[in-house]
Design a protein around this motif. Structure first.
Motif, PDB file in Angstrom:
ATOM      1  N   LYS A  87       0.861  -1.097   0.009  1.00 18.95           N
ATOM      2  CA  LYS A  87       0.120  -0.063   0.138  1.00 18.95           C
ATOM      3  C   LYS A  87       0.803   1.190   0.155  1.00 18.95           C
ATOM      4  O   LYS A  87       1.740   1.213   0.878  1.00 18.95           O
ATOM      5  N   THR A  88       0.737   2.152  -0.930  1.00 17.16           N
ATOM      6  CA  THR A  88       1.490   3.197  -1.090  1.00 17.16           C
ATOM      7  C   THR A  88       0.528   4.368  -0.959  1.00 17.16           C
ATOM      8  O   THR A  88      -0.518   4.311  -1.810  1.00 17.16           O
ATOM      9  N   THR A  92      -2.468  -1.202  -2.955  1.00 14.94           N
ATOM     10  CA  THR A  92      -1.744  -0.795  -4.451  1.00 14.94           C
ATOM     11  C   THR A  92      -1.473  -2.173  -5.338  1.00 14.94           C
ATOM     12  O   THR A  92      -1.535  -1.924  -6.498  1.00 14.94           O
TER      13      THR A  92
END
Ligand SMILES: Nc1ncnc2c1ncn2[C@@H]1O[C@H](COP(=O)(O)OP(=O)(O)O)[C@@H](O)[C@H]1O
Ligand SMILES: [Mg+2]
Length: 299
Positions: free
Chosen positions: A13-14, A62
């Motif tokens: 997850k970004t 992501t």
């Protein structure tokens, strides 16, 4: 060992883009199994809640996949998504924020029953509310008619656990469930989660910044720092024989004499601490199995 109920498979997850991007989770993999608990441990900002929210499907990863009983949740049909939402329940850090001050405890427990267990009707609803409160070791006569502010923090967190159990989940995600409670009642709530895990064959994700508490509930542990899991395996092996410098750092800060990693060579100087953090934060793909059921990420 049983098949995983819920698994994260190389989930990333970004937040944000480019130079301001925050890599909150990097290639996170772990699985939750019936009757077992995984402790996800790390200091504030390491990415634990991001992982919890992805497991709850509140955040879309992501990259990577969330698997429910071996199948990607993304591909699930709407009926299955509803089943997933029921199957995976969350317990939050603040036991007060999740209760509505204008409603009684009985009301809080009747609601999920009405929504998710329509087969329970009439007087059986009240009986089930009583059973749920007894399950979390609260006296139904005393607690059911009360309002949230009339209970202690520990009692409120027990009500939250009862409410999660009302829908008969398969997995409970507990994000720092005791960090806002008085020290004196924390162990009671952890023991209750452990009992629920055993009695109801639940998979439990126990998130904490306090590595010492992992022993009370979790068979397995994953130590997280700067978005990466740096060391994982059986809780006893990891805590008794921590091999990643960041895990040693976490344990060296633990005040409980039973679990302190008390090797004089392991006492750390401030510049060593900075160095460990810097090196542990670097993305690293190489993993070593240091003994059976015990892994570290290279540093
Ligand atoms: N919604 C968000 N938007 C931007 N950054 C976020 C968001 N949620 C978390 N972060 C960032 O991701 C990192 C990990 O946060 P979090 O998952 O809350 O860690 P923890 O629960 O271990 O304290 C932190 O740097 C945090 O600031
Ligand atoms: Mg958090």
């Amino acid at each position: 060992m049983s098949e995983p109920i819920l698994a994260l498979d190389k989930v990333t997850k970004t937040f944000g883009h480019g130079t301001s991007a925050v890599h909150a989770a990097r290639a996170i993999s772990f699985s939750l199994r019936a009757g077992r608990a995984l402790a996800l441990v790390g200091e504030s900002g390491s990415g634990k809640t991001t992982c919890a929210r992805m497991a709850m499907r509140e955040y879309q990863p992501t990259s990577g996949q969330i698997l429910y009983k071996g199948r990607p949740v993304e591909a699930a049909k709407s009926g299955e998504i509803a089943r997933y939402r029921r199957s995976v329940q969350m317990i939050f850090q603040d036991p007060f924020a999740s209760l509505n001050p204008v409603h009684t405890i009985a009301h809080h427990l009747r609601r999920p029953l009405r929504l998710h267990r329509p087969e329970i009707k009439g007087t059986a609803i009240g009986a089930t509310v009583r059973e749920l409160l007894q399950r979390v070791r609260l006296d139904p006569d005393l607690v059911a008619p009360r309002y949230p502010h009339e209970l202690s923090g520990g009692q409120r967190q027990r009500v939250n656990i009862a409410r999660a159990l009302a829908v008969r989940p398969e997995v409970i995600v507990a994000d720092e469930p005791t960090s806002m409670l008085d020290v004196s009642v924390r162990l009671g709530v952890l023991n209750l989660l452990n009992e629920m895990k055993q009695e109801m064959n639940l998979g439990l994700l126990y998130i904490t910044h306090d590595i010492a508490t992992a022993r009370y509930v979790a068979e397995d542990i994953a130590v997280m720092y700067a978005g990466q899991i740096v060391e994982w395996g059986s809780t006893a092996r990891v805590i008794d024989n921590p091999l990643h410098p960041y895990t040693r750092l976490l344990l060296s800060a633990v005040p409980d004499p039973d679990v302190r990693f008390d090797d004089p060579k392991a006492r750390l100087m401030p510049d060593e601490v900075d160095d460990i953090r810097r090196r542990s934060a670097a993305p690293q793909d190489e993993i070593v199995e240091v003994e059976p059921a015990h892994f570290i990420r290279m540093i």
